[in-house]
Design an enzyme around this catalytic site. Structure first.
Site, PDB file in Angstrom:
ATOM      1  N   THR A 185     -41.363  25.794   7.580  1.00  0.00           N
ATOM      2  CA  THR A 185     -40.478  25.096   6.689  1.00  0.00           C
ATOM      3  C   THR A 185     -39.094  25.777   6.738  1.00  0.00           C
ATOM      4  OG1 THR A 185     -40.979  26.181   4.564  1.00  0.00           O
ATOM      5  CG2 THR A 185     -42.395  24.411   5.143  1.00  0.00           C
ATOM      6  N   GLU A 331     -45.941  21.333   4.939  1.00  0.00           N
ATOM      7  CA  GLU A 331     -47.212  21.619   4.472  1.00  0.00           C
ATOM      8  C   GLU A 331     -48.392  20.575   4.505  1.00  0.00           C
ATOM      9  OE1 GLU A 331     -44.607  22.096   3.075  1.00  0.00           O
ATOM     10  OE2 GLU A 331     -44.228  24.147   2.315  1.00  0.00           O
ATOM     11  N   LYS A 445     -31.449  19.166 -16.231  1.00  0.00           N
ATOM     12  CA  LYS A 445     -31.730  19.277 -17.707  1.00  0.00           C
ATOM     13  C   LYS A 445     -30.575  19.039 -18.516  1.00  0.00           C
ATOM     14  CE  LYS A 445     -35.674  21.497 -15.739  1.00  0.00           C
ATOM     15  NZ  LYS A 445     -36.190  22.861 -15.296  1.00  0.00           N
ATOM     16  N   TRP A 450     -34.721  15.298 -19.106  1.00  0.00           N
ATOM     17  CA  TRP A 450     -34.550  15.506 -17.664  1.00  0.00           C
ATOM     18  C   TRP A 450     -34.004  14.287 -16.881  1.00  0.00           C
ATOM     19  CZ3 TRP A 450     -39.277  18.270 -14.779  1.00  0.00           C
ATOM     20  CH2 TRP A 450     -39.623  19.454 -15.669  1.00  0.00           C
TER      21      TRP A 450
HETATM   22  P1  ADP Z   1     -38.448  21.077   4.757  1.00  0.00           P
HETATM   23  O1  ADP Z   1     -38.884  21.883   5.918  1.00  0.00           O
HETATM   24  O2  ADP Z   1     -36.987  20.940   4.719  1.00  0.00           O
HETATM   25  O3  ADP Z   1     -38.996  21.734   3.421  1.00  0.00           O
HETATM   26  P2  ADP Z   1     -40.022  18.832   4.549  1.00  0.00           P
HETATM   27  O4  ADP Z   1     -40.066  17.841   5.747  1.00  0.00           O
HETATM   28  O5  ADP Z   1     -41.119  19.804   4.586  1.00  0.00           O
HETATM   29  O6  ADP Z   1     -39.091  19.709   5.012  1.00  0.00           O
HETATM   30  O7  ADP Z   1     -39.650  18.355   3.177  1.00  0.00           O
HETATM   31  C1  ADP Z   1     -40.411  17.674   2.338  1.00  0.00           C
HETATM   32  C2  ADP Z   1     -39.690  17.387   1.292  1.00  0.00           C
HETATM   33  O8  ADP Z   1     -38.953  16.351   1.478  1.00  0.00           O
HETATM   34  C3  ADP Z   1     -40.766  16.530   0.033  1.00  0.00           C
HETATM   35  O9  ADP Z   1     -41.162  17.721  -0.839  1.00  0.00           O
HETATM   36  C4  ADP Z   1     -39.462  15.930  -0.597  1.00  0.00           C
HETATM   37  O10 ADP Z   1     -38.917  16.618  -1.340  1.00  0.00           O
HETATM   38  C5  ADP Z   1     -38.681  15.316   0.426  1.00  0.00           C
HETATM   39  N1  ADP Z   1     -39.107  13.837   0.867  1.00  0.00           N
HETATM   40  C6  ADP Z   1     -39.744  13.751   2.059  1.00  0.00           C
HETATM   41  N2  ADP Z   1     -40.089  12.280   1.970  1.00  0.00           N
HETATM   42  C7  ADP Z   1     -39.195  11.862   1.162  1.00  0.00           C
HETATM   43  C8  ADP Z   1     -38.969  10.514   0.680  1.00  0.00           C
HETATM   44  N3  ADP Z   1     -39.427   9.310   1.382  1.00  0.00           N
HETATM   45  N4  ADP Z   1     -38.365  10.316  -0.545  1.00  0.00           N
HETATM   46  C9  ADP Z   1     -37.867  11.335  -1.010  1.00  0.00           C
HETATM   47  N5  ADP Z   1     -38.155  12.558  -0.840  1.00  0.00           N
HETATM   48  C10 ADP Z   1     -38.664  12.889   0.194  1.00  0.00           C
END
Ligand code: ADP
Length: 547
Positions: A185, A331, A445, A450
């Protein structure tokens, strides 16, 4: 009483064997650095994947070794997905867009033994090479004529290496829980963390992703994954589409180029494609300026970041393409939720359907979802209550590579209750549509409230003169934090700060309306196309609201 069924292990190689036998002439079309339109069949793909498995063995790679890839979406990368994993090694996809020091860290942490790199990535590897401690060889994904000149030791030409190999290879069967792939990640804080996929998790994820109420993949489809194969398995499309026997179209290094994408869609009759919202924006801008069409494209899936409503509407109304928004994370292999209507919803007014498409979707079988408050009490699916989004399922990580797999441990993403904490904050409505309201760390916040930064951004981006917007919380002496909006205007826009505030006042709660608006030329994005809020908070760390 025991079930009396065969214990056939779920193997990635079984997809390949099935595909070769049942769809020998199905095509895979790729753009590569050395060929603007390479095409071959599943038969060629399967044969070369076997040659690759032999090449790895002859190089000295062993079962369980990590094999890195730094490559775009093309047929050679696909051969690595299958040839490496199929032979029991671990295909470690690496994002070439990460910072060089992160790539350095990732390769050493995973202890990659060999690395396969696109020609375009060679300068990066040359720079990093002295610091790469585990590497025994580098294979450049190209032919003899286009091999770069390099002083590095143990560099091989992919095509030459393959040409020397026998194309006979029996894919081994082993425990389906064996690692098949790895992806780090990007991690906005701290070092990247390694997620390790298994054959079993990958196959179950591919089955689920292909279901009619997921992507509805079939052998009638022409699939073009624009989402990169160097991040989260290109959302599983390289497995699901071959499992169903679809034609594949791979845009290679041209994945952000609207003109190439349109041309591939039109000439190869692409029916399904997937990418992050910025890709759809690039394609739409090209279509609007060129007047060209994408008539074959029935479905565009989007994820990775919230999809602005404008993109959904432009694709739907101007180009007759249905948008499937999905949500997931590294994950989670990554599929968690995807847009799909429930019975009876087809008759809803188009406006209401767009509202649903703008949410993150409904869970697919295999992923359990819940939202919980600060005391871990489960919250209702009423579309109002929001809390920490947690998930469970067979393609969800138990922890990170080299870190604790003990639920509840500090360095384990799985809480003591056995659910993976996604770090997202969400609502779920009574129909099961989940809506991300924020990342836990991006929530603003203010006073006792929120405020969702995403809600502010979506409201701002719905203005036709606003190209992109980011909202962050900044210190406020009275309210602790207040929202600050940073905006990129569309070309020729004439909006003032006051116009934007007035526009938002009509669309947001009073306390969510930003106290100030800053104009900028460009917003920072992470290597996976998300707004880089950390960088923005850093840039505006000394910002003070006028009192
Ligand atoms: P990184 O490796 O940058 O963490 P990921 O692809 O694992 O990339 O990122 C996952 C995160 O991306 C999610 O936890 C969420 O916050 C965001 N995310 C993924 N899809 C969406 C979506 N359709 N709308 C909003 N946020 C999203």
């Amino acid at each position: 009483m025991k079930g009396l069924m065969m214990k056939t292990q779920l193997m990635i190689s079984s997809i390949l064997r099935h595909a070769e036998k049942n769809y020998p002439n199905q095509e895979i079309v790729s753009v590569t650095a050395d060929n603007p339109r390479h095409r071959y069949t599943y038969t060629d793909f399967a044969r070369r994947s076997r040659q690759l498995a032999n090449a790895l063995t002859n190089l000295g790679a062993k079962f369980g070794d990590r094999i890195g890839t730094l490559a775009w979406n093309d047929y050679r990368h696909l051969e690595l997905y299958y040839g490496v994993s199929g032979s029991g090694m671990v295909c470690h996809m690496i994002n070439p867009k990460l910072f060089p020091e992160q790539i350095n860290y990732i390769i050493n942490h995973a202890q990659d033994k060999f690395i396969f790199v696109d020609v375009l990535v060679m300068p990066l590897i040359e720079a990093l090479h002295p610091h790469l401690t585990s590497l025994e060889g580098i294979i450049v994904l190209t032919g003899k004529d286009t091999m770069p000149i390099t002083e590095l030791p143990n560099v091989y030409c992919y095509e030459e290496l393959l040409a020397e190999q026998d194309d006979d290879y029996d894919w081994p069967e082993f425990d389906e829980n064996t690692a098949c792939g790895m992806c780090y990640t990007s991690g906005t804080t701290g070092n990247p963390k390694g997620v390790v996929y298994s054959h079993r998790s990958t196959l179950l994820h591919a089955y689920a992703g292909a279901l009619p109420d997921a992507t509805n993949a079939s052998n009638r489809d022409v699939c073009m994954p624009i989402v990169p194969m160097f991040h989260v398995n290109a959302w599983g499309i390289p497995y699901a589409s071959i499992m169903v026997g679809a034609k594949l179209v791979m845009p290679g290094p041209k994945m952000a180029d609207g003109e190439t994408l349109q041309n591939l869609i039109e000439t190869e009759k692409v029916s399904y494609s997937s990418g992050v919202p910025t890709i759809w924006m690039a394609l739409l801008d090209y279509l609007d300026s060129s007047g060209k069409k994408i008539d074959s494209l029935e479905t565009a899936s989007t994820g990775g970041a919230a999809c602005p409503r404008g993109i959904i509407e432009r694709l739907k109304f101007d180009y007759n393409t249905r948008v499937l928004q999905g949500w997931g994370m590294t994950e989670m292999s990554p599929l968690g939720t995807l847009f799909s209507l429930k019975p009876g919803m087809e008759d809803l007014p188009e406006e209401k359907i767009t509202d649903l498409q703008a949410k993150q979707g409904r869970t697919v079988f295999g992923v359990e979802l819940k939202i919980a408050d600060d005391n871990n009490n489960e919250l209702p699916w009423d579309g109002v209550a929001f809390g920490a989004l947690k998930v469970k399922g067979p393609w969800i990580a138990t922890g990170y590579y080299g870190m604790s797999q003990e639920p509840g441990a500090d360095d384990c993403p799985v809480d003591a209750d056995g659910w993976l904490n996604t770090g997202d904050v969400a609502t779920i409505d009574p129909d099961g549509f989940m809506q991300i309201t924020d990342r836990t760390k991006d929530v603003i916040k203010t006073g006792g409230e929120w405020v969702s930064s995403i809600e502010i951004e979506n409201a701002a981006a719905s203005h036709e003169q606003i190209a992109e917007a980011a909202a962050i919380g900044r210190y406020h002496p009275k309210w602790t934090e207040r929202p600050l909006l940073i905006v990129v205007l569309s070309p020729g826009a004439t909006l003032s700060k006051e116009d934007i505030i007035e526009y938002l006042q009509a669309r947001l709660h009073k306390w969510s309306v930003p106290d100030d608006v800053i104009f900028t030329e460009e917003l920072p994005h992470t290597a996976t196309g998300k707004l880089n809020k950390l960088a923005l908070r850093q840039t505006y760390k000394d910002y003070e609201f006028a009192s």
